[in-house]
Write a protein that holds these residues in place. Sequence first.
Motif, PDB file in Angstrom:
ATOM      1  N   THR A   3       1.274   0.558  28.571  1.00  0.00           N
ATOM      2  CA  THR A   3       1.651   1.979  28.557  1.00  0.00           C
ATOM      3  C   THR A   3       0.537   2.834  29.147  1.00  0.00           C
ATOM      4  O   THR A   3       0.798   3.779  29.882  1.00  0.00           O
ATOM      5  CB  THR A   3       1.975   2.438  27.121  1.00  0.00           C
ATOM      6  N   SER A   4      -0.699   2.492  28.857  1.00  0.00           N
ATOM      7  CA  SER A   4      -1.830   3.268  29.377  1.00  0.00           C
ATOM      8  C   SER A   4      -1.870   3.233  30.904  1.00  0.00           C
ATOM      9  O   SER A   4      -2.182   4.234  31.546  1.00  0.00           O
ATOM     10  CB  SER A   4      -3.146   2.767  28.795  1.00  0.00           C
ATOM     11  N   LEU A   5      -1.535   2.077  31.508  1.00  0.00           N
ATOM     12  CA  LEU A   5      -1.504   1.981  32.971  1.00  0.00           C
ATOM     13  C   LEU A   5      -0.366   2.826  33.531  1.00  0.00           C
ATOM     14  O   LEU A   5      -0.538   3.522  34.536  1.00  0.00           O
ATOM     15  CB  LEU A   5      -1.364   0.523  33.422  1.00  0.00           C
ATOM     16  N   LEU A   6       0.786   2.795  32.890  1.00  0.00           N
ATOM     17  CA  LEU A   6       1.913   3.620  33.332  1.00  0.00           C
ATOM     18  C   LEU A   6       1.528   5.093  33.339  1.00  0.00           C
ATOM     19  O   LEU A   6       1.725   5.797  34.333  1.00  0.00           O
ATOM     20  CB  LEU A   6       3.125   3.402  32.417  1.00  0.00           C
ATOM     21  N   LEU A   7       0.956   5.552  32.242  1.00  0.00           N
ATOM     22  CA  LEU A   7       0.560   6.962  32.145  1.00  0.00           C
ATOM     23  C   LEU A   7      -0.525   7.313  33.158  1.00  0.00           C
ATOM     24  O   LEU A   7      -0.505   8.395  33.750  1.00  0.00           O
ATOM     25  CB  LEU A   7       0.106   7.277  30.720  1.00  0.00           C
ATOM     26  N   GLU A   8      -1.470   6.408  33.368  1.00  0.00           N
ATOM     27  CA  GLU A   8      -2.540   6.620  34.350  1.00  0.00           C
ATOM     28  C   GLU A   8      -1.964   6.765  35.754  1.00  0.00           C
ATOM     29  O   GLU A   8      -2.324   7.665  36.501  1.00  0.00           O
ATOM     30  CB  GLU A   8      -3.511   5.440  34.294  1.00  0.00           C
ATOM     31  N   ARG A   9      -1.036   5.873  36.122  1.00  0.00           N
ATOM     32  CA  ARG A   9      -0.436   5.914  37.460  1.00  0.00           C
ATOM     33  C   ARG A   9       0.422   7.170  37.637  1.00  0.00           C
ATOM     34  O   ARG A   9       0.401   7.795  38.688  1.00  0.00           O
ATOM     35  CB  ARG A   9       0.401   4.661  37.727  1.00  0.00           C
ATOM     36  N   MET A  10       1.172   7.543  36.592  1.00  0.00           N
ATOM     37  CA  MET A  10       2.005   8.744  36.693  1.00  0.00           C
ATOM     38  C   MET A  10       1.136   9.993  36.836  1.00  0.00           C
ATOM     39  O   MET A  10       1.461  10.891  37.618  1.00  0.00           O
ATOM     40  CB  MET A  10       2.942   8.853  35.490  1.00  0.00           C
ATOM     41  N   ASN A  12      -2.249  -1.721  48.115  1.00  0.00           N
ATOM     42  CA  ASN A  12      -0.872  -2.167  48.267  1.00  0.00           C
ATOM     43  C   ASN A  12      -0.246  -2.469  46.910  1.00  0.00           C
ATOM     44  O   ASN A  12       0.922  -2.162  46.682  1.00  0.00           O
ATOM     45  CB  ASN A  12      -0.787  -3.394  49.179  1.00  0.00           C
ATOM     46  N   ASP A  13      -1.034  -3.083  46.009  1.00  0.00           N
ATOM     47  CA  ASP A  13      -0.535  -3.362  44.660  1.00  0.00           C
ATOM     48  C   ASP A  13      -0.185  -2.065  43.935  1.00  0.00           C
ATOM     49  O   ASP A  13       0.839  -1.974  43.270  1.00  0.00           O
ATOM     50  CB  ASP A  13      -1.564  -4.153  43.849  1.00  0.00           C
ATOM     51  N   HIS A  14      -1.048  -1.045  44.092  1.00  0.00           N
ATOM     52  CA  HIS A  14      -0.805   0.242  43.431  1.00  0.00           C
ATOM     53  C   HIS A  14       0.417   0.923  44.048  1.00  0.00           C
ATOM     54  O   HIS A  14       1.215   1.512  43.320  1.00  0.00           O
ATOM     55  CB  HIS A  14      -2.031   1.147  43.537  1.00  0.00           C
TER      56      HIS A  14
END
Length: 168
Positions: free
Chosen positions: A47-54, A12-14
Amino acid sequence: MQAQATLDTVNNDHQELDRRIIQATQAGLPITRHPYQLVAEQLNIKTSLLLERMKLMQDKGIIRRVGLIPNHYKLGYKANGMSVWNVDESIIDSLGEKIGAFEFVSHCYQRPRFLPEWPYNLFAMVHGFSRDEVYEKVAIIADSLGDQNHGHEVLFSKQILKKTGLRI
Protein backbone atom coordinates in the motif's frame (compact mmCIF):
# COMPACT_ATOMS: atom_id res chain seq x y z
CA MET A 1 26.95 2.30 -19.17
CA GLN A 2 25.75 -0.35 -16.68
CA ALA A 3 24.40 2.32 -14.31
CA GLN A 4 22.38 3.93 -17.14
CA ALA A 5 20.92 0.57 -18.18
CA THR A 6 19.88 -0.10 -14.58
CA LEU A 7 18.30 3.37 -14.29
CA ASP A 8 16.41 2.83 -17.56
CA THR A 9 15.12 -0.52 -16.27
CA VAL A 10 13.93 1.11 -13.04
CA ASN A 11 12.22 3.92 -14.98
CA ASN A 12 10.53 1.41 -17.30
CA ASP A 13 9.41 -0.63 -14.27
CA HIS A 14 7.93 2.51 -12.69
CA GLN A 15 6.20 3.49 -15.93
CA GLU A 16 4.63 0.04 -16.19
CA LEU A 17 3.57 0.12 -12.53
CA ASP A 18 2.14 3.62 -12.93
CA ARG A 19 0.15 2.45 -15.97
CA ARG A 20 -1.19 -0.52 -13.96
CA ILE A 21 -2.15 1.81 -11.09
CA ILE A 22 -4.02 4.14 -13.45
CA GLN A 23 -5.82 1.21 -15.07
CA ALA A 24 -6.79 -0.19 -11.66
CA THR A 25 -8.17 3.13 -10.39
CA GLN A 26 -9.49 4.94 -13.48
CA ALA A 27 -13.05 3.66 -13.02
CA GLY A 28 -12.99 4.65 -9.34
CA LEU A 29 -11.69 3.34 -6.08
CA PRO A 30 -13.48 0.41 -4.47
CA ILE A 31 -16.09 1.40 -1.91
CA THR A 32 -14.52 -0.10 1.17
CA ARG A 33 -12.96 1.06 4.41
CA HIS A 34 -9.43 0.64 2.97
CA PRO A 35 -9.64 1.20 -0.81
CA TYR A 36 -5.91 1.77 -1.35
CA GLN A 37 -5.04 -1.43 0.47
CA LEU A 38 -7.44 -3.38 -1.76
CA VAL A 39 -5.99 -1.85 -4.95
CA ALA A 40 -2.46 -2.58 -3.74
CA GLU A 41 -3.41 -6.20 -3.09
CA GLN A 42 -4.89 -6.46 -6.61
CA LEU A 43 -1.62 -5.12 -8.02
CA ASN A 44 0.46 -7.32 -5.71
CA ILE A 45 2.34 -4.35 -4.24
CA LYS A 46 2.53 -2.71 -0.82
CA THR A 47 0.00 0.00 0.00
CA SER A 48 2.85 2.39 0.79
CA LEU A 49 4.27 1.93 -2.73
CA LEU A 50 0.85 2.55 -4.28
CA LEU A 51 0.42 5.77 -2.33
CA GLU A 52 4.00 6.86 -3.11
CA ARG A 53 3.51 6.31 -6.86
CA MET A 54 0.12 8.05 -6.87
CA LYS A 55 1.57 11.06 -5.01
CA LEU A 56 4.47 11.21 -7.46
CA MET A 57 2.07 11.05 -10.43
CA GLN A 58 0.07 13.90 -8.87
CA ASP A 59 3.23 15.95 -8.34
CA LYS A 60 4.14 15.40 -12.02
CA GLY A 61 0.63 16.28 -13.20
CA ILE A 62 -0.06 12.79 -14.56
CA ILE A 63 -2.94 12.49 -12.09
CA ARG A 64 -4.63 15.84 -11.60
CA ARG A 65 -6.68 14.93 -8.57
CA VAL A 66 -8.33 12.16 -6.65
CA GLY A 67 -11.83 13.13 -5.60
CA LEU A 68 -15.28 11.98 -4.73
CA ILE A 69 -18.00 12.22 -7.38
CA PRO A 70 -21.34 11.69 -5.65
CA ASN A 71 -24.42 10.63 -7.55
CA HIS A 72 -26.69 13.49 -6.52
CA TYR A 73 -29.79 11.81 -7.94
CA LYS A 74 -29.31 8.73 -5.74
CA LEU A 75 -28.95 11.08 -2.77
CA GLY A 76 -32.34 12.63 -3.61
CA TYR A 77 -31.13 15.84 -5.23
CA LYS A 78 -33.35 16.05 -8.31
CA ALA A 79 -32.67 19.69 -9.21
CA ASN A 80 -29.17 20.50 -10.41
CA GLY A 81 -28.57 24.11 -11.35
CA MET A 82 -25.40 25.52 -12.80
CA SER A 83 -25.34 29.09 -11.60
CA VAL A 84 -23.37 31.32 -13.95
CA TRP A 85 -22.03 34.66 -12.81
CA ASN A 86 -20.67 37.80 -14.44
CA VAL A 87 -17.94 39.09 -12.12
CA ASP A 88 -14.84 41.23 -12.49
CA GLU A 89 -11.80 39.26 -13.64
CA SER A 90 -9.58 41.09 -11.15
CA ILE A 91 -11.35 39.49 -8.17
CA ILE A 92 -12.62 36.24 -9.71
CA ASP A 93 -10.27 34.05 -7.65
CA SER A 94 -11.45 35.42 -4.31
CA LEU A 95 -15.10 35.32 -5.39
CA GLY A 96 -14.67 31.74 -6.60
CA GLU A 97 -13.25 30.76 -3.22
CA LYS A 98 -16.13 32.53 -1.49
CA ILE A 99 -18.79 30.79 -3.60
CA GLY A 100 -17.01 27.43 -3.48
CA ALA A 101 -17.04 27.54 0.32
CA PHE A 102 -20.83 27.27 0.47
CA GLU A 103 -21.76 23.74 1.56
CA PHE A 104 -24.41 23.53 -1.16
CA VAL A 105 -21.94 24.27 -3.99
CA SER A 106 -20.33 21.07 -5.27
CA HIS A 107 -17.87 22.76 -7.62
CA CYS A 108 -16.97 26.25 -8.74
CA TYR A 109 -14.69 27.27 -11.58
CA GLN A 110 -13.79 30.00 -14.05
CA ARG A 111 -14.71 29.83 -17.74
CA PRO A 112 -14.09 32.25 -20.61
CA ARG A 113 -16.75 34.77 -21.59
CA PHE A 114 -18.09 34.88 -25.15
CA LEU A 115 -19.17 38.48 -25.53
CA PRO A 116 -21.61 39.87 -26.27
CA GLU A 117 -23.82 36.77 -26.08
CA TRP A 118 -22.29 35.17 -22.98
CA PRO A 119 -20.98 37.52 -20.25
CA TYR A 120 -20.59 34.84 -17.56
CA ASN A 121 -17.14 33.85 -16.35
CA LEU A 122 -17.73 32.10 -13.00
CA PHE A 123 -19.69 28.86 -12.71
CA ALA A 124 -21.00 27.19 -9.54
CA MET A 125 -23.03 23.96 -9.43
CA VAL A 126 -25.86 24.03 -6.90
CA HIS A 127 -27.91 20.94 -6.01
CA GLY A 128 -31.33 20.84 -4.42
CA PHE A 129 -34.36 18.67 -3.87
CA SER A 130 -36.37 21.09 -6.02
CA ARG A 131 -35.80 23.96 -8.43
CA ASP A 132 -37.18 26.35 -5.81
CA GLU A 133 -34.51 25.17 -3.36
CA VAL A 134 -31.79 25.76 -5.97
CA TYR A 135 -33.13 29.27 -6.62
CA GLU A 136 -33.09 29.97 -2.86
CA LYS A 137 -29.46 28.86 -2.64
CA VAL A 138 -28.50 30.94 -5.69
CA ALA A 139 -30.14 33.94 -3.98
CA ILE A 140 -27.84 33.36 -1.00
CA ILE A 141 -24.84 33.46 -3.34
CA ALA A 142 -26.16 36.64 -5.00
CA ASP A 143 -26.62 38.29 -1.60
CA SER A 144 -23.08 37.36 -0.60
CA LEU A 145 -21.66 38.87 -3.79
CA GLY A 146 -23.63 42.10 -3.46
CA ASP A 147 -22.60 44.67 -6.06
CA GLN A 148 -19.78 42.37 -7.27
CA ASN A 149 -22.51 40.40 -9.08
CA HIS A 150 -23.01 41.97 -12.51
CA GLY A 151 -25.64 39.44 -13.52
CA HIS A 152 -26.32 35.74 -13.24
CA GLU A 153 -28.52 32.91 -14.49
CA VAL A 154 -29.32 29.35 -13.45
CA LEU A 155 -29.12 26.57 -16.03
CA PHE A 156 -30.81 23.33 -14.99
CA SER A 157 -29.65 19.87 -16.04
CA LYS A 158 -31.94 18.05 -18.45
CA GLN A 159 -30.18 14.70 -18.33
CA ILE A 160 -27.45 12.87 -16.46
CA LEU A 161 -24.16 12.59 -18.30
CA LYS A 162 -21.68 9.93 -17.30
CA LYS A 163 -18.65 11.59 -15.75
CA THR A 164 -15.39 9.87 -16.55
CA GLY A 165 -11.79 10.83 -16.81
CA LEU A 166 -9.10 9.63 -19.17
CA ARG A 167 -9.23 5.91 -19.86
CA ILE A 168 -6.22 3.83 -20.83
